[in-house]
Every structure is written in structure tokens, then in C-alpha cells.
Scaffold this motif. Structure first.
Motif, PDB file in Angstrom:
ATOM      1  N   GLN A 156       0.822  -1.198   0.000  1.00  0.00           N
ATOM      2  CA  GLN A 156       0.000   0.000   0.000  1.00  0.00           C
ATOM      3  C   GLN A 156       0.859   1.252   0.000  1.00  0.00           C
ATOM      4  O   GLN A 156       2.032   1.225   0.330  1.00  0.00           O
ATOM      5  CB  GLN A 156      -0.938  -0.003   1.209  1.00  0.00           C
ATOM      6  CG  GLN A 156      -0.220  -0.073   2.543  1.00  0.00           C
ATOM      7  CD  GLN A 156      -1.199  -0.421   3.664  1.00  0.00           C
ATOM      8  OE1 GLN A 156      -1.962  -1.359   3.567  1.00  0.00           O
ATOM      9  NE2 GLN A 156      -1.148   0.347   4.723  1.00  0.00           N
ATOM     10  N   PRO A 200      -3.023   5.634   6.153  1.00  0.00           N
ATOM     11  CA  PRO A 200      -3.531   4.341   5.687  1.00  0.00           C
ATOM     12  C   PRO A 200      -2.694   3.182   6.212  1.00  0.00           C
ATOM     13  O   PRO A 200      -1.470   3.177   6.075  1.00  0.00           O
ATOM     14  CB  PRO A 200      -3.422   4.456   4.156  1.00  0.00           C
ATOM     15  CG  PRO A 200      -3.434   5.918   3.881  1.00  0.00           C
ATOM     16  CD  PRO A 200      -2.718   6.543   5.043  1.00  0.00           C
ATOM     17  N   ASP A 244      -3.200   6.197  -2.805  1.00  0.00           N
ATOM     18  CA  ASP A 244      -3.979   7.406  -2.562  1.00  0.00           C
ATOM     19  C   ASP A 244      -4.271   8.136  -3.870  1.00  0.00           C
ATOM     20  O   ASP A 244      -3.403   8.254  -4.741  1.00  0.00           O
ATOM     21  CB  ASP A 244      -3.207   8.354  -1.636  1.00  0.00           C
ATOM     22  CG  ASP A 244      -3.106   7.838  -0.210  1.00  0.00           C
ATOM     23  OD1 ASP A 244      -3.827   6.887   0.120  1.00  0.00           O
ATOM     24  OD2 ASP A 244      -2.295   8.381   0.559  1.00  0.00           O
ATOM     25  N   THR A 263     -10.277   0.837   1.706  1.00  0.00           N
ATOM     26  CA  THR A 263     -10.173   2.129   2.385  1.00  0.00           C
ATOM     27  C   THR A 263      -9.181   2.092   3.547  1.00  0.00           C
ATOM     28  O   THR A 263      -8.721   3.145   3.991  1.00  0.00           O
ATOM     29  CB  THR A 263     -11.544   2.572   2.927  1.00  0.00           C
ATOM     30  OG1 THR A 263     -11.991   1.660   3.946  1.00  0.00           O
ATOM     31  CG2 THR A 263     -12.572   2.630   1.808  1.00  0.00           C
ATOM     32  N   GLN A 264      -8.864   0.910   4.051  1.00  0.00           N
ATOM     33  CA  GLN A 264      -7.832   0.802   5.075  1.00  0.00           C
ATOM     34  C   GLN A 264      -6.442   0.911   4.459  1.00  0.00           C
ATOM     35  O   GLN A 264      -5.491   1.343   5.113  1.00  0.00           O
ATOM     36  CB  GLN A 264      -7.957  -0.534   5.816  1.00  0.00           C
ATOM     37  CG  GLN A 264      -9.291  -0.783   6.489  1.00  0.00           C
ATOM     38  CD  GLN A 264      -9.681   0.289   7.478  1.00  0.00           C
ATOM     39  OE1 GLN A 264      -8.905   0.671   8.350  1.00  0.00           O
ATOM     40  NE2 GLN A 264     -10.914   0.791   7.356  1.00  0.00           N
ATOM     41  N   CYS A 265      -6.303   0.512   3.203  1.00  0.00           N
ATOM     42  CA  CYS A 265      -5.000   0.526   2.525  1.00  0.00           C
ATOM     43  C   CYS A 265      -4.644   1.900   1.981  1.00  0.00           C
ATOM     44  O   CYS A 265      -3.458   2.233   1.868  1.00  0.00           O
ATOM     45  CB  CYS A 265      -5.005  -0.478   1.371  1.00  0.00           C
ATOM     46  SG  CYS A 265      -5.025  -2.205   1.859  1.00  0.00           S
ATOM     47  N   THR A 267      -6.454   6.074   0.573  1.00  0.00           N
ATOM     48  CA  THR A 267      -7.570   7.008   0.464  1.00  0.00           C
ATOM     49  C   THR A 267      -7.814   7.278  -1.014  1.00  0.00           C
ATOM     50  O   THR A 267      -7.160   8.133  -1.611  1.00  0.00           O
ATOM     51  CB  THR A 267      -7.267   8.325   1.203  1.00  0.00           C
ATOM     52  OG1 THR A 267      -6.954   8.033   2.565  1.00  0.00           O
ATOM     53  CG2 THR A 267      -8.470   9.260   1.152  1.00  0.00           C
TER      54      THR A 267
END
Length: 472
Positions: A156, A200, A244, A263-265, A267
Motif C-alpha cells: 500500500q 492508511p 492514494d 479504504t484501510q489501505c 484514500t
């Protein structure tokens, strides 16, 4: 009604399980309170083909963070039911197919699938809430992180949006209604201040034994702190490598676990969560509302299109596309409630590869040149996994499969049992797309995808994943 919704049964739907003390509990991805139980019961039962796990139940869940401490002792009201037995017809078909495709791995995988008491589940933390207390509780009970920080950084972006970031997302403060396509909603650039969101990071805790962590109740106005899931379902999201500011399409999104993991990894500038079935779409919207802050929900679109139409209606729109395709879910189908249902499901199984290929082709058209598509299922069946990928590669000369063995299978072999994809059914490999771009040759079976096979002590899966990049 869209045909693939009548066939769909994904690995992260809620279901009923027995713990080691033979007491009844819900190990679901969506949590129920007395107030909302009737609503969710309607959602479960109004699907075209109710599954044996779409049951009525009443659960009293925890109402505050303090209740989570020691909650799995006696905080949940349980209703006893008989244990489900496997469908002999489906089991015989699995034996016939998987003993050939998986060899020695099938006997141990079979034992796991027939022993729900052994199934493990992960706890994915929500970065948009305070989780310190939850983390301490998990660690005190023997849970450990699935993805150390060093490993997470490989998958990520880990950077916040720059102050001058320009968003293509509509600046509404609520979930969008699926009346318009995401393409129409993203035509105009609109300035938006940078989001003050936590960094993130995908945090998932797992336990070496099949210990169940309690679910959390939905509390209006408060976000849930964690999401319960089969940890193997995070692997397609890691393979997607969302960064992102990217525009992401989750083509078959309900009930929403993988969208939450995205969405955790990172934005994203836009996350389009597509689900044509209205009841499952309501379920999806409820999940997103329970976990995402308003500032991020404004970047989320809940779409109602047939997934096969995105390739035409939104060609080249997205940076990344996830196709968590409808499939013959081995865990749930093995427990068909009757031989008649089992027979019907086996008939439906033969129709799935054609549908899955249509969805994957649509995704490859919807992604921009240079973008990536991840195709995943929760079945061991090679006809729905590598054979689908192989078929689409033969039809799409602009598509290049990428090797996930070195990237995911080797680093995470401690937690999951991986098997390479099995080239299927005598098809001719698509030579151009399988030629490496960097001069190195990875095995053909590795490039089609990788398969997580449930094994004793590593009961995660089944989960197949393949990443395909569209050439620039």
C-alpha cells in the motif's frame, strides 16, 4: 434480475457457526441488534435463492467499547440450533473434481471444510476509530498481526493526500444514490480540502486456533472498530495495490468487506462499489456507513449497474478494478440444506465460468491503459479460476498477467497454504500476454494466479486471485 445475483454466494457473508462449547453464535461480517434484526432478516430472505445460512436469529450485542473486554464469555445471547450436515451429492462432486485438481492437498482441505469448528477468522481494525483497547484485548488473548508494518508497506502507498489534491469525487456528505453512473458523477474536477484522515494502514489480527472474537453492534452515529472476516479475503485487496488518489471500482461489492479493506489501505479519489441486487446493495450501504467517516463516504459511490456493462459505459475510467466474482462458494455450497438444492447448485455451477469471463472482460475494458484488474473467487474450482483467466487472456491481447507468487505467496506462506493455478481443460496458452516484459520468465502456472487452500492450522480460504494489467 441480474443472473449473477441469483448464483452469487461470497465468502464473507454472515453465517451461523458453533463454537467449541456447542453454544450458538453469529460469526458475521455484519452485526445485528434487536432493533435492526428484522430489517436484516428481510434482506437475507429476499434474495432470489435463499441460502441455508439465511436464518432468523436474535442477538444482543455489545453497546460500548468497554463491553468488548472479555465479551466472548457471556455477553452474547445465543440460540441453539442443530449443526448443519454436509450435502452428500455436493461432497461427491467435490471429491471427484478436487482430488484430480489438488492431489494430496484435497484430503486435508476436505477435512477442514467438513469441520466448521476448525475454521479461523481474522479481525480487521478500522483506522477511522480508536482501536487501542481492542488491540490490547486481541493481544492479551493470543491474537497477532497478520501483516507486520514492513510487509504492509509493500502493498500500500502509505501517504496522505497532498494539500493541493484535486478530487474527481462528488462533494456530498452522504452515500450517493445509484441513480447515475460513476462516470457521469466524475466528469468535473472539483476542489476539495485535503482530508484529515489517519495514515492508511491495513491491520488484521489472527489467532492460531479457531477462537471467535465477538461481533460489534451497530450504534447510530458511531463507527465500528473492527470487521470480522476470512483473512484470505484480504489478499485480493493487497494484490490490487491501491494508492492514494486513485479511482477504484469494486465490481461485485456486496456485502462490502473488500471495499472496507481498500479504504484501510489507501484514500482513493473515488471508490465505486457496484451491486445490482437491491437488498444486497442496502446491506452494502449499511456496511459502508458503519465503518467509514462522512469525509470519506463523500468519495464513495454505490452503483446499481450490471457488472457486465461497465466495460462499455465507463471504458478506461478506473485505475484499479476488483472483480470478486460470483462463484460456487465451497464452504457454503457444501452445506446445501437439501439434496435438491445441492443438485440445483451443481447445475448452476456449470453456468458460472461464462458469467465470470464476461465480468472480467468488462473490468479490463473499464480500467485505464496501464491500470490493473484483480480477479478473485472463493472456490477451489479451476474451471472458475485459472480457466476463466486463461480464456479472457486469449480474448484480450492487451492484457498481461502478473506473477503474484513472489509478491504474496512466498512472504505470507507462514499464514496461508498456497497452490499455483492449474492450467485448465486443454486450452492453448495465450502466448503474447504471457511473455514477460522485463526479460524474466516466471512459470506459466504462477502467472495465471495463486490459490489459498484450507489446511489444518491454516484454515483460511478457499481464495483464488489473479492480477492482470492492461497494456499502455
Amino acid at each position: 434480475m441480474y443472473i449473477y445475483e441469483t448464483l452469487r454466494r461470497k465468502e464473507n457473508q454472515p453465517f451461523v457457526r458453533w463454537n467449541q462449547r456447542k453454544t450458538f453464535r453469529v460469526d458475521g461480517r455484519t452485526d445485528f441488534t434487536n432493533q435492526s434484526c428484522s430489517t436484516w432478516r428481510i434482506i437475507c430472505f429476499k434474495t432470489p435463492k435463499p441460502t441455508p445460512t439465511a436464518l432468523c436469529w436474535s442477538v444482543n450485542c455489545h453497546t460500548g467499547p468497554e463491553a468488548v473486554l472479555g465479551a466472548h464469555h457471556n455477553q452474547v445471547t445465543k440460540r441453539r440450533r442443530k449443526e448443519r450436515s454436509s450435502c452428500q451429492l455436493v461432497l461427491e462432486r467435490f471429491d471427484q473434481q478436487y482430488s484430480q485438481e489438488l492431489g494430496d492437498l484435497w484430503s486435508s482441505a476436505r477435512a477442514v471444510l467438513l469441520d466448521p469448528h476448525s475454521w479461523q477468522y481474522g479481525v480487521m481494525l478500522n483506522r477511522f476509530t480508536t482501536v487501542t483497547g481492542i488491540t490490547q484485548t486481541l493481544q492479551s488473548q493470543g491474537f497477532s498481526t497478520l501483516l507486520p508494518c514492513a510487509a504492509v508497506s509493500k502493498y500500500q502507498a502509505g501517504s496522505l493526500l497532498p494539500p493541493d489534491y484535486i478530487s474527481k469525487c462528488p462533494p456530498n456528505d452522504s452515500l450517493l444514490q445509484p441513480d447515475s453512473t460513476s462516470h457521469e458523477l466524475c466528469q468535473d474536477f472539483q476542489s476539495e480540502p485535503s482530508l484529515s484522515l489517519p495514515r492508511p494502514t491495513l491491520q488484521c489480527y489472527i489467532h492460531p486456533y479457531p477462537l471467535r472474537f465477538p461481533s460489534q453492534a451497530h450504534r447510530p452515529g458511531q463507527l465500528k472498530q473492527y470487521y470480522l472476516l476470512n483473512a484470505a479475503s484480504l489478499l485480493p485487496v493487497l494484490a490490487l495495490q491501491v494508492r492514494d488518489g486513485e479511482k477504484v471500482l469494486d465490481l461485485c461489492s456486496a456485502p462490502g468487506g473488500k471495499a472496507l479493506a481498500i479504504t484501510q489501505c489507501a484514500t482513493p479519489a473515488l471508490l465505486c462499489c457496484n451491486e445490482p441486487d437491491p437488498h444486497r446493495r442496502d446491506w452494502l450501504a449499511k456496511t459502508l456507513e458503519s465503518f467509514l467517516p462522512q469525509s470519506l463516504i463523500s468519495r464513495v459511490i454505490v452503483s446499481a449497474q450490471d457488472g457486465r456493462s461497465f466495460g462499455q459505459s465507463e471504458a478506461g475510467t478506473y485505475d484499479k478494478v476488483l472483480v470478486d466474482a460470483p462463484c460456487s462458494n465451497d464452504r457454503s455450497w457444501l452445506y446445501s440444506c437439501s439434496s435438491q438444492q445441492g443438485e440445483q447448485r451443481l447445475k448452476e455451477r456449470a453456468k458460472l465460468p461464462a458469467l465470470q469471463a464476461q465480468l472480467l472482460r468488462s473490468a479490463l475494458s473499464a480500467v485505464r491503459p496501464g491500470g490493473a484488474v484483480v480477479y478473485s473467487t472463493c472456490t477451489l474450482s479451476s474451471s472458475e479460476n485459472c480457466a476463466v483467466v486463461e480464456t479472457v487472456l486469449n480474448d484480450c491481447p492487451e492484457a498481461d498477467p502478473e506473477d503474484l507468487w513472489e509478491e504474496i505467496a512466498i512472504p505470507l506462506a507462514k499464514y496461508f497454504t498456497f497452490s499455483p493455478a492449474h492450467p485448465g481443460h486443454g486450452q492453448t496458452p495465450h502466448k503474447p500476454s504471457l511473455q514477460p516484459q522485463n526479460g524474466t520468465l516466471s512459470p506459466y502456472r504462477h502467472r495465471l494466479g495463486i490459490l489459498v487452500v484450507p489446511q489444518p492450522g491454516k484454515t483460511w480460504g478457499p481464495m483464488f486471485l489473479s492480477r492482470i494489467r492492461r497494456r499502455k
